[in-house]
Write an enzyme that holds these catalytic residues in place. Structure first.
Site, PDB file in Angstrom:
ATOM      1  CB  SER A 213      64.563  61.383   9.902  1.00 35.63           C
ATOM      2  OG  SER A 213      65.197  60.687  10.953  1.00 35.63           O
TER       3      SER A 213
ATOM      4  CE1 TYR B  80      69.874  59.999   6.289  1.00 31.48           C
ATOM      5  CE2 TYR B  80      69.667  60.187   8.741  1.00 31.48           C
ATOM      6  CZ  TYR B  80      69.136  59.782   7.656  1.00 31.48           C
ATOM      7  OH  TYR B  80      67.989  59.202   7.724  1.00 31.48           O
TER       8      TYR B  80
ATOM      9  CE  LYS C  55      66.449  61.524   5.551  1.00 26.47           C
ATOM     10  NZ  LYS C  55      65.913  61.287   4.379  1.00 26.47           N
TER      11      LYS C  55
END
Ligand code: UDP
Length: 343
Positions: A128, A153, A157
């Site tokens: 991302s 979160y 990644k």
């Protein structure tokens, strides 16, 4: 040449279902695997309709279960795996970091461990633009330094990127990896048979817009109109979900056809076109002929002012670039919401 098989973990979700459609259209055999922890069967059924593949294999698997992951790889001749299976709500990850680290890291580690045990695999990881944080310069290239993530979160990644890079390095070319860094995926399939299905109140802008327009939400809050941008609202690189899905086909083909220049590669998946929140709202109203109830609200904690991609590398190396217009994308998003409402 015989057909190649791609395992899509998290294949029943928003991005996974669109990727499955494009892989099948490109001639791949696909195995969809999902534990349905954050989606129902709507998109999987939609994929079967769009592709005409009533026999599309579906495996209900939790990749946190190492034995089940091993069994899946033993059952099918998997040439490449695209790993989507992960929790994705930023706010929830702040409230429940252990849940996020445990799920998102364990599932990916299990996939890699199985790939290692089996002597190798091509692995595509869904990363991302969150790894760039608040960039000093826009647009961002793949060389733009990553910044510390602002949420668990986002951290998963960054960590999974590093885990894949290290694993590729340690396996002497047997495991190859591609990291695709998505910007803001929006829209839906033009058939209106698959699209985004947020549970509860949407966090993301476009589902919030469509739910407001259909009457499920009263009013869209535009978070901040005092940013140092041309109209004061944040700028993003909104990328059509079908364009984004096609990038995965290019990446998988590059891997299985042995065209990679390095054993682990990274590509931005964006349009290269910044659009502000206000511009997106205006475009949505115009193209769909609907009036949206919105108001300006305070900034949302953790939001980046402006970020968009330099997508040149994906084009020069893989031949992929985004082609759908924002109008087409916002029409598809609205058609999907209307389809869900039975209109
Ligand atoms: N946004 C907004 N209202 C909403 C949801 C999002 O104004 O209800 C804004 C948000 O502040 C950000 C942009 O829309 O500037 C995109 O947010 P989203 O959550 O879709 O993606 P992000 O860029 O945060 O990953």
């Amino acid at each position: 040449m015989s057909k190649k098989t791609v395992l899509v973990s998290g294949g029943a979700g928003f991005i996974g279902s669109h990727v499955t459609v494009e892989l099948i259209a490109a001639g791949y055999d696909v195995v969809v695997a999902d534990n349905f922890s954050n989606c129902d069967h709507t998109c999987f059924e939609g994929v079967k309709k769009i592709t005409g593949r009533e026999d599309l294999p579906l495996e209900v698997v939790d990749f946190c279960d190492a034995a089940a992951t091993d069994a899946l790889f033993a059952k099918y001749p998997i040439d490449a795996v695209i790993h989507f299976a992960a929790f994705k709500a930023v706010g929830e990850s702040v409230a429940e970091p252990v849940k996020y680290y445990k799920n998102n890291l364990t599932s990916f580690l299990n996939v890699l461990e199985t790939a290692q045990k089996r002597g190798g695999c091509n692995v595509l990881f869904s990363s991302s633009a969150t790894v760039y944080g608040e960039p000093e310069k826009v647009p961002v290239t793949e060389q733009t330094p990553r910044q510390p993530a602002t949420s668990p979160y986002g951290n998963t990644k960054t960590m999974c990127e590093d885990i894949l890079r290290d694993t590729v390095k340690a396996n002497g070319g047997k495991i190859k990896g591609i990291l695709l860094r998505y910007f803001n995926p929006i829209g839906a399939h033009p058939s209106a048979l698959i699209g985004e299905l947020p549970r509860g109140v949407p966090n993301n802008l476009v589902p919030y817009i469509t739910q407001t327009a259909i009457g499920k939400r009263e009013c869209l809050n535009i978070f901040g109109n005092d940013y140092p941008t041309p109209d004061g609202t944040c700028q993003r690189d909104f990328i059509d979900i079908v364009d984004l899905a096609k990038a995965h086909v290019y990446a998988v083909t590059r891997m299985v056809e042995g065209k990679m220049k390095q054993d682990c590669e990274v590509f931005n998946v964006g349009t290269g076109r910044p659009l502000s929140v206000m511009e997106l709202v205006n475009a949505f109203e115009k193209v769909n002929g609907v009036k949206l109830n919105y108001k300006f609200a305070p900034r949302r904690a953790g939001d980046i002012t402006a970020i968009w991609a330099d997508p040149t590398l994906a084009e020069t190396e893989m031949g992929w670039k985004a082609t759908r217009t924002i109008e087409e994308t916002l029409k598809a998003a609205w058609a999907w919401e209307c389809h869900l409402a039975g209109k």
